[in-house]
Design a protein around this motif. Structure first.
Motif, short mmCIF file in Angstrom:
data_model
loop_
_atom_site.label_atom_id
_atom_site.label_comp_id
_atom_site.label_asym_id
_atom_site.label_seq_id
_atom_site.Cartn_x
_atom_site.Cartn_y
_atom_site.Cartn_z
N UNK A 23 0.77 -0.79 -0.11
CA UNK A 23 0.52 0.18 0.32
C UNK A 23 0.93 1.17 -0.10
N UNK A 24 1.26 1.76 0.85
CA UNK A 24 2.96 2.30 1.18
C UNK A 24 3.40 2.85 -0.68
N UNK A 25 4.16 1.10 -1.33
CA UNK A 25 4.76 1.83 -2.16
C UNK A 25 3.50 2.07 -2.83
N UNK A 26 2.52 1.60 -3.23
CA UNK A 26 1.74 2.10 -4.15
C UNK A 26 1.07 3.20 -4.57
N UNK A 27 1.10 4.18 -2.94
CA UNK A 27 0.92 4.96 -2.78
C UNK A 27 1.73 6.33 -3.25
N UNK A 28 3.10 6.16 -2.99
CA UNK A 28 4.83 6.50 -2.98
C UNK A 28 4.51 7.12 -4.56
N UNK A 29 4.48 5.89 -5.61
CA UNK A 29 4.14 6.03 -7.11
C UNK A 29 2.91 6.76 -7.03
N UNK A 30 2.03 6.83 -6.84
CA UNK A 30 0.85 7.14 -7.36
C UNK A 30 1.78 9.33 -6.76
N UNK A 31 1.32 9.32 -6.14
CA UNK A 31 2.10 11.25 -5.09
C UNK A 31 3.23 11.11 -5.71
N UNK A 32 4.26 10.81 -5.99
CA UNK A 32 5.44 11.38 -6.93
C UNK A 32 4.41 11.58 -8.55
N UNK A 33 4.22 10.46 -8.64
CA UNK A 33 4.10 10.99 -10.39
C UNK A 33 2.37 11.70 -10.38
N UNK A 34 2.42 12.31 -9.58
CA UNK A 34 1.09 13.40 -9.54
C UNK A 34 1.69 14.91 -8.95
N UNK A 35 3.26 14.57 -9.10
CA UNK A 35 4.41 15.66 -8.25
C UNK A 35 4.89 15.93 -9.46
N UNK A 36 5.65 15.11 -10.39
CA UNK A 36 5.70 15.96 -11.42
C UNK A 36 5.03 16.13 -12.20
N UNK A 37 3.81 15.44 -12.62
CA UNK A 37 3.37 16.10 -13.57
C UNK A 37 2.88 17.46 -13.36
N UNK A 38 2.59 17.51 -12.16
CA UNK A 38 2.27 19.16 -11.91
C UNK A 38 3.41 20.10 -11.90
N UNK A 39 4.84 19.84 -11.63
CA UNK A 39 5.88 19.88 -12.24
C UNK A 39 6.47 20.47 -13.09
N UNK A 40 5.82 19.53 -14.01
CA UNK A 40 6.09 19.65 -15.62
C UNK A 40 5.41 20.74 -15.99
N UNK A 41 4.04 20.30 -15.83
CA UNK A 41 2.97 21.29 -16.31
C UNK A 41 3.53 22.97 -15.16
N UNK A 42 3.50 23.32 -15.03
CA UNK A 42 4.43 24.44 -14.18
C UNK A 42 5.33 24.90 -15.03
N UNK A 43 6.29 24.07 -15.80
CA UNK A 43 7.90 24.38 -16.43
C UNK A 43 7.20 24.37 -17.71
N UNK A 44 6.14 23.90 -18.96
CA UNK A 44 5.77 24.60 -19.83
C UNK A 44 5.68 25.60 -20.30
N UNK A 45 5.94 26.71 -20.99
CA UNK A 45 5.64 27.95 -21.78
C UNK A 45 4.24 28.21 -22.08
N UNK A 46 3.66 29.94 -21.38
CA UNK A 46 2.30 29.70 -20.98
C UNK A 46 1.65 29.98 -22.08
N UNK A 47 1.23 30.25 -22.88
CA UNK A 47 0.43 30.03 -24.27
C UNK A 47 0.83 31.48 -24.64
N UNK A 48 0.47 31.47 -26.38
CA UNK A 48 0.45 33.00 -26.54
C UNK A 48 -0.33 32.92 -26.43
N UNK A 49 -1.00 34.82 -26.83
CA UNK A 49 -2.23 35.84 -26.76
C UNK A 49 -2.88 35.66 -27.99
N UNK A 50 -4.01 35.06 -28.05
CA UNK A 50 -4.74 34.75 -29.44
C UNK A 50 -4.67 35.94 -30.23
#
Length: 110
Positions: free
Chosen positions: A51-78
């Motif tokens: 249970x702990x291993x799976x929870x760690x994998x899941x939470x780590x994936x969410x953090x990585x996904x959040x960091x990747x989304x934050x590092x993407x450049x902002x979309x240009x104005x339309x």
């Protein structure tokens, strides 16, 4: 199976570094594998660690996904073209209305 391979709610909470109520809530929801024997919950060490291993994998994936989304450049104005402005029309001239008869009768009495 040795006695150290099974835990009650307090032992599971100690192993997870969590509150006993948190462990019981997870067990009731079926997220943490365990069984109730009589009035006590019983947990296997392997299930707790899985249970702990799976929870760690899941939470780590969410953090990585959040960091990747934050590092993407902002979309240009339309640039959206504005609709062509419409020419304002003159207001129509309304016909003049004659004064109602009850108003003219009142005016004559004063």
């Amino acid at each position: 199976m040795e006695a150290q391979d099974t835990f009650n709610a307090l032992g599971a909470a100690t192993l997870l570094h969590a509150d006993v109520e948190t462990v019981l809530a997870l067990a009731r929801k079926g997220e943490l594998p365990g069984t109730k024997i009589g009035k006590s919950w019983v947990f296997l060490r392997t299930d707790i660690l899985d249970f702990l291993r799976e929870r760690i994998r899941h939470d780590t994936a969410l953090r990585l996904q959040s960091q990747r989304a934050a590092s993407l450049p902002a979309p240009a104005a339309l640039l959206v073209p504005r609709p062509a402005s419409r020419k304002r029309r003159e207001l129509p001239v309304l016909p003049s209305l004659s004064e109602p008869s009850f108003l003219s009768a009142r005016a004559g009495t004063k």
